[in-house]
Design a protein around this motif. Structure first.
Motif, short mmCIF file in Angstrom:
data_model
loop_
_atom_site.label_atom_id
_atom_site.label_comp_id
_atom_site.label_asym_id
_atom_site.label_seq_id
_atom_site.Cartn_x
_atom_site.Cartn_y
_atom_site.Cartn_z
N UNK A 48 0.85 -1.16 0.00
CA UNK A 48 0.00 0.00 0.00
C UNK A 48 0.90 1.23 0.00
N UNK A 49 0.38 2.32 -0.54
CA UNK A 49 1.12 3.58 -0.51
C UNK A 49 0.19 4.70 -0.05
N UNK A 50 0.79 5.70 0.53
CA UNK A 50 0.07 6.92 0.92
C UNK A 50 0.99 8.10 0.74
N UNK A 51 0.40 9.26 0.49
CA UNK A 51 1.16 10.50 0.35
C UNK A 51 0.68 11.50 1.39
N UNK A 52 1.64 12.23 1.94
CA UNK A 52 1.36 13.22 2.99
C UNK A 52 1.94 14.56 2.58
N UNK A 53 1.29 15.61 2.99
CA UNK A 53 1.70 16.97 2.63
C UNK A 53 3.04 17.37 3.23
N UNK A 54 3.35 16.82 4.42
CA UNK A 54 4.59 17.19 5.10
C UNK A 54 4.91 16.15 6.18
N UNK A 55 6.06 16.34 6.82
CA UNK A 55 6.50 15.38 7.85
C UNK A 55 5.56 15.35 9.05
N UNK A 56 5.00 16.47 9.41
CA UNK A 56 4.10 16.53 10.57
C UNK A 56 2.87 15.68 10.34
N UNK A 69 0.43 -0.99 11.03
CA UNK A 69 1.18 -1.05 9.79
C UNK A 69 2.69 -0.95 10.02
N UNK A 70 3.43 -1.55 9.11
CA UNK A 70 4.89 -1.44 9.09
C UNK A 70 5.27 -0.65 7.85
N UNK A 71 6.01 0.41 8.02
CA UNK A 71 6.45 1.24 6.91
C UNK A 71 7.68 0.59 6.29
N UNK A 72 7.63 0.36 4.98
CA UNK A 72 8.73 -0.33 4.30
C UNK A 72 9.58 0.61 3.44
N UNK A 75 4.93 7.12 1.31
CA UNK A 75 5.37 5.92 2.02
C UNK A 75 4.77 4.67 1.37
N UNK A 76 5.49 3.59 1.52
CA UNK A 76 4.96 2.26 1.23
C UNK A 76 4.86 1.56 2.57
#
Length: 55
Positions: free
Chosen positions: A1-9, A22-25, A36-37
């Motif tokens: 799975x993937x997701x996109x975020x506007x910023x680190x916060x 979830x585990x971020x790969x 992120x995946x």
């Protein structure tokens, strides 16, 4: 799975909320956006347990 975020916060908030699920790969920052995946943590743990047995 993937997701996109506007910023680190925003990513950090998601990570804190979903750490037990979830585990971020992979994490990639491009033009200030974070992509992120990730996978279900149970699947990740199983995959790594199998990998450790092969060593």
């Amino acid at each position: 799975m993937t997701s996109e975020f506007e910023n680190w916060t925003v990513y950090d908030d998601w990570l804190i909320e979903n750490y037990d699920k979830y585990a971020v790969t992979d994490v990639v920052e491009k033009n200030g956006k974070i992509t992120i995946e990730y996978m279900d943590k149970a699947d990740w743990l199983l995959k790594n347990a199998k990998s450790d047995k092969k060593k």
